[in-house]
Design a protein around this motif. Sequence first.
Motif, PDB file in Angstrom:
ATOM      1  N   GLY A  18       0.816  -1.204   0.000  1.00 30.02           N
ATOM      2  CA  GLY A  18       0.000   0.000   0.000  1.00 30.02           C
ATOM      3  C   GLY A  18       0.853   1.259   0.000  1.00 30.02           C
ATOM      4  N   LEU A  19       1.925   1.230   0.795  1.00 31.63           N
ATOM      5  CA  LEU A  19       2.843   2.365   0.841  1.00 31.63           C
ATOM      6  C   LEU A  19       3.433   2.625  -0.537  1.00 31.63           C
ATOM      7  N   ARG A  20       3.892   1.566  -1.187  1.00 37.29           N
ATOM      8  CA  ARG A  20       4.488   1.731  -2.519  1.00 37.29           C
ATOM      9  C   ARG A  20       3.481   2.249  -3.537  1.00 37.29           C
ATOM     10  N   GLN A  21       2.267   1.735  -3.485  1.00 34.48           N
ATOM     11  CA  GLN A  21       1.220   2.212  -4.406  1.00 34.48           C
ATOM     12  C   GLN A  21       0.925   3.694  -4.168  1.00 34.48           C
ATOM     13  N   GLY A  22       0.771   4.060  -2.891  1.00 37.94           N
ATOM     14  CA  GLY A  22       0.476   5.456  -2.561  1.00 37.94           C
ATOM     15  C   GLY A  22       1.595   6.399  -2.960  1.00 37.94           C
ATOM     16  N   LEU A  23       2.840   5.988  -2.708  1.00 38.38           N
ATOM     17  CA  LEU A  23       3.983   6.818  -3.094  1.00 38.38           C
ATOM     18  C   LEU A  23       4.077   6.957  -4.605  1.00 38.38           C
ATOM     19  N   ASP A 112      -7.321  14.149   0.312  1.00 37.70           N
ATOM     20  CA  ASP A 112      -8.357  13.862  -0.680  1.00 37.70           C
ATOM     21  C   ASP A 112      -8.268  12.433  -1.221  1.00 37.70           C
ATOM     22  N   LEU A 113      -7.382  11.611  -0.622  1.00 34.72           N
ATOM     23  CA  LEU A 113      -7.318  10.182  -0.927  1.00 34.72           C
ATOM     24  C   LEU A 113      -6.687   9.477   0.265  1.00 34.72           C
ATOM     25  N   ILE A 114      -7.264   8.339   0.633  1.00 34.16           N
ATOM     26  CA  ILE A 114      -6.692   7.469   1.665  1.00 34.16           C
ATOM     27  C   ILE A 114      -6.232   6.195   0.970  1.00 34.16           C
ATOM     28  N   VAL A 115      -4.990   5.792   1.234  1.00 36.15           N
ATOM     29  CA  VAL A 115      -4.467   4.540   0.698  1.00 36.15           C
ATOM     30  C   VAL A 115      -4.193   3.629   1.883  1.00 36.15           C
ATOM     31  N   MET A 116      -4.762   2.431   1.835  1.00 37.12           N
ATOM     32  CA  MET A 116      -4.531   1.461   2.903  1.00 37.12           C
ATOM     33  C   MET A 116      -4.616   0.060   2.352  1.00 37.12           C
ATOM     34  N   SER A 117      -4.091  -0.879   3.096  1.00 37.65           N
ATOM     35  CA  SER A 117      -4.084  -2.273   2.675  1.00 37.65           C
ATOM     36  C   SER A 117      -5.157  -3.046   3.416  1.00 37.65           C
ATOM     37  N   SER A 118      -5.545  -4.166   2.820  1.00 39.52           N
ATOM     38  CA  SER A 118      -6.539  -5.034   3.448  1.00 39.52           C
ATOM     39  C   SER A 118      -6.186  -6.476   3.137  1.00 39.52           C
ATOM     40  N   HIS A 119      -6.396  -7.327   4.116  1.00 35.74           N
ATOM     41  CA  HIS A 119      -6.157  -8.756   3.913  1.00 35.74           C
ATOM     42  C   HIS A 119      -7.260  -9.400   3.093  1.00 35.74           C
ATOM     43  N   GLY A 120      -8.389  -8.703   2.913  1.00 34.70           N
ATOM     44  CA  GLY A 120      -9.466  -9.241   2.094  1.00 34.70           C
ATOM     45  C   GLY A 120     -10.217 -10.377   2.744  1.00 34.70           C
ATOM     46  N   ARG A 121     -10.327 -10.346   4.068  1.00 34.52           N
ATOM     47  CA  ARG A 121     -11.085 -11.399   4.747  1.00 34.52           C
ATOM     48  C   ARG A 121     -12.549 -11.290   4.388  1.00 34.52           C
TER      49      ARG A 121
END
Length: 148
Positions: A18-23, A112-121
């Motif tokens: 998520g960090l890499r995608q957001g950056l 104006d955008l939140i980037v976060m990761s999810s395990h997709g449970r």
Amino acid sequence: MYKHILIATDGSELALKGLRQGLGLARISGAKVTVLTVIEPLRPQVLAAAQRAGIEDPVGRYDQQIDEMMKERLASIQAEATEQGVTVEPIHEVDDSPAEAILRTANLQGCDLIVMSSHGRRGLQKLLLGSQTSEVLVKTTVPVLVVR
């Protein structure tokens, strides 16, 4: 495009994605970046158990461990940001609810955008374990990029 991106990370391998995608998105769009880490406070039960076990100053020791962990995490975040040519503003919060901290920070910082990761449970596992990502999605009007 986006002017201010909030990237939430817990230091996990998934959060690194998520960090890499957001950056990367910030690099392309020229957006300002705030990176948020949230740590839960020392639980009263853990404090009481530590005191019963004879540990001196468990709160101070917990704070020291958190400080050391945050220094390592910040160094890792800064290295990723430097590699992508992006400047970040790190914020560290102590909160019982990471989702609430994410929502509050996005609001206070004007993101104006939140980037976060999810395990997709899914299903019962999601219901039993809860999901910080789900809570953010339900409670915010800010667009959220979920990385899996």
